[in-house]
Scaffold this active site. Structure first.
Site, PDB file in Angstrom:
ATOM      1  N   ALA A 156       0.847  -1.196   0.000  1.00  0.00           N
ATOM      2  CA  ALA A 156       0.000   0.000   0.000  1.00  0.00           C
ATOM      3  C   ALA A 156       0.881   1.244   0.000  1.00  0.00           C
ATOM      4  O   ALA A 156       1.983   1.239   0.569  1.00  0.00           O
ATOM      5  CB  ALA A 156      -0.894   0.001   1.234  1.00  0.00           C
ATOM      6  N   LYS A 157       0.398   2.304  -0.642  1.00  0.00           N
ATOM      7  CA  LYS A 157       1.107   3.592  -0.550  1.00  0.00           C
ATOM      8  C   LYS A 157       0.489   4.329   0.639  1.00  0.00           C
ATOM      9  O   LYS A 157      -0.370   5.201   0.503  1.00  0.00           O
ATOM     10  CB  LYS A 157       0.982   4.386  -1.852  1.00  0.00           C
ATOM     11  CG  LYS A 157       2.006   5.513  -1.959  1.00  0.00           C
ATOM     12  CD  LYS A 157       2.047   6.070  -3.373  1.00  0.00           C
ATOM     13  CE  LYS A 157       3.003   7.248  -3.492  1.00  0.00           C
ATOM     14  NZ  LYS A 157       4.421   6.844  -3.330  1.00  0.00           N
ATOM     15  N   ALA A 158       0.914   3.900   1.816  1.00  0.00           N
ATOM     16  CA  ALA A 158       0.328   4.359   3.070  1.00  0.00           C
ATOM     17  C   ALA A 158       1.271   5.309   3.787  1.00  0.00           C
ATOM     18  O   ALA A 158       2.492   5.099   3.802  1.00  0.00           O
ATOM     19  CB  ALA A 158       0.024   3.157   3.957  1.00  0.00           C
TER      20      ALA A 158
END
Length: 288
Positions: A156-158
């Protein structure tokens, strides 16, 4: 230059265009306390956002990995991004979409009852690494490691995944470097704080397997272009002691684009022909 909170312009927030200085959130937003936030970094060239839809789709994927749902479809996000570019009179720009859990009934770790928000901003942003794009970036080696996929949603691009990126980049800059290279939890070469990494040896390209970090859209694009040109690409485990054997190196990312690397720790690399060709090819592609 004014801070990012004090600029002219418009930011899209939850379906409306808001004055830049008024695009604020409450101090008790869940994301601020517990990192329940995902984002995308995108670049527009000549008025067109490169791989725009893929970025919007990944934003939805990242939100799902953090167990929340963005209340806007991919098509609605696509339209909003264009609205932002138009409202700010931008054609070449960096575009930031961010979705987060806001303030609501919950203020503990659990936040299922809190609303989810979405905002999109855009601004002019030149080369991420400055003149390193031409002479090669100088890279430090971080003391932190990329975590195991069993500990955190690594694909995820978290926002939370960037905590060690910030501390590592600060440490690198204090040493006169542009960025820092991570190893992963197994000790393998992984990525930099906001970019994937590639190496060249004997005319062939080597890049770490994207199994514990984000498989960047720019990374995927560059691999595809290299294969189209019949250049062999090895996606594989790379050990730190191999760095000495590589001749060229570059970074890829939406902000970084394709940036040559001149040095990692004690290891030096030439800004060679293949590296320059990849950078020039990418520049032509995004503006085509």
């Amino acid at each position: 230059m004014a801070g990012y909170d004090d600029r002219d312009g418009q930011i899209w927030m939850d379906g409306q265009m808001v004055d830049w200085r008024q695009a604020n959130v409450h101090i008790l937003s869940h994301a601020m306390h517990y990192a329940s936030s995902v984002f995308e970094g995108e670049r527009a060239y000549n008025g067109k956002i490169f791989l725009s839809r893929e970025h919007s789709e990944r934003l939805h994927f990242s939100a799902g990995e953090l167990d929340f749902q963005i209340p806007y479809t991919v098509d609605e996000i696509e339209a909003a991004k264009q609205q932002v570019l138009t409202a700010n009179g931008l054609t070449d720009a960096y575009v930031r979409a961010v979705a987060w859990r806001g303030a609501g009934e919950d203020m503990g770790v659990s936040s299922a009852r809190n609303p989810v928000h979405l905002a999109i901003a855009a601004w002019e942003w030149g080369s991420y690494y400055g003149d390193a794009k031409y002479k090669g970036a100088k890279i430090d080696i971080s003391k932190w490691k990329r975590p195991s996929p069993e500990t955190i949603p690594v694909h995820a691009k978290a926002a939370g995944l960037y905590m060690i990126c910030t501390t590592s980049k600060h440490a690198a800059e204090a040493k006169g470097c542009s960025d820092a290279l991570f190893m992963d939890y197994r000790g393998y070469v992984a990525e930099c704080t906001g970019a994937n990494i590639f190496f060249v040896k004997d005319g062939e390209v080597h890049t770490p397997m994207a199994d514990v970090f984000l498989n960047g859209l720019t990374r995927q694009t560059v691999i595809g272009r290299l294969k189209d040109k019949q250049i062999k690409v090895h996606e594989r485990v790379i050990m730190p002691d191999e760095l000495e054997s590589f001749e060229q190196c570059w970074l890829t990312g939406t902000a970084a684009e394709v940036t040559p690397v001149g040095q990692i720790g004690d290891y030096n690399f030439e800004v060679g022909a293949l590296c320059r060709d990849v950078a020039e090819d990418y520049e032509k592609l995004v503006r085509s």
